[in-house]
Design an enzyme around this catalytic site. Structure first.
Site, PDB file in Angstrom:
ATOM      1  N   GLY A   1      38.526  31.846  40.786  1.00  0.00           N
ATOM      2  CA  GLY A   1      39.906  31.540  40.401  1.00  0.00           C
ATOM      3  C   GLY A   1      40.004  30.972  38.999  1.00  0.00           C
ATOM      4  N   CYS A   2      39.066  30.108  38.652  1.00  0.00           N
ATOM      5  CA  CYS A   2      39.087  29.471  37.332  1.00  0.00           C
ATOM      6  C   CYS A   2      38.780  30.478  36.230  1.00  0.00           C
ATOM      7  CB  CYS A   2      38.113  28.293  37.301  1.00  0.00           C
ATOM      8  SG  CYS A   2      38.538  27.025  38.519  1.00  0.00           S
ATOM      9  N   THR A   3      37.903  31.430  36.521  1.00  0.00           N
ATOM     10  CA  THR A   3      37.586  32.485  35.557  1.00  0.00           C
ATOM     11  C   THR A   3      38.806  33.371  35.332  1.00  0.00           C
ATOM     12  OG1 THR A   3      35.245  32.446  36.157  1.00  0.00           O
ATOM     13  CG2 THR A   3      36.061  34.451  35.089  1.00  0.00           C
TER      14      THR A   3
END
Length: 158
Positions: free
Chosen positions: A48-50
């Site tokens: 998700g952060c990527t």
């Protein structure tokens, strides 16, 4: 473990802080005169952060057209941030907040359930700060799909 909530809402002055980033020291007081997006995310190199970082990268030219800076913040080390930033070729800086100072100023630390255990972590959140240094918009509990576009529209609406 106690959940800390913040009453930080639109219209209030943005918290003043100084922190280390992949682009050197960042001082909130130096950023007045332009819009600033500060997004908090749980951890470098997670799916998700990527995707979120890639979204901000993809729309970076449009944010620049609006004279808007972007900073990503997590508790990861500068070493982890540098690797993550280089891997994704991010055009904006990532702020390292291992002691949660900036996270606490913005009230993004939460107790969460992960694999059946209670853990303390960053609630994915984004803050739009206007050119006068006031919080213009707050997003908490962010879901990644469509979020960057929503933030960009809010910047355009300033």
């Amino acid at each position: 473990m106690s959940s800390q909530t913040s009453s930080l809402t639109a219209g209030q002055p943005a918290p003043v802080f100084e922190a280390q980033s992949t682009a050197g020291s960042v001082q909130m007081s130096d950023l007045q005169g332009q819009a600033v997006v500060i997004y908090f995310y749980p951890r470098d190199n997670t799916p998700g952060c990527t995707i979120e970082a890639q979204g901000f990268k993809e729309h970076w030219p449009a944010f620049q057209e609006q004279n808007c800076l972007i900073y990503g913040v997590s508790r990861d080390s500068m070493t982890a941030h540098t690797k993550f930033s280089n891997k994704l070729e991010l055009p904006f800086a990532l702020i390292s907040d291992p002691d949660e100072t900036v996270c606490n100023l913005f009230g993004v630390m939460r107790d969460k359930m992960m694999y059946g255990k209670q853990v303390r972590g960053i609630e994915r959140s984004t803050f739009l700060i206007d050119a006068q240094g006031n919080v213009a918009k707050v997003w908490r509990g962010v879901k990644v799909p469509g979020h960057v576009e929503e933030v960009l529209q809010a910047v355009r609406d300033l």
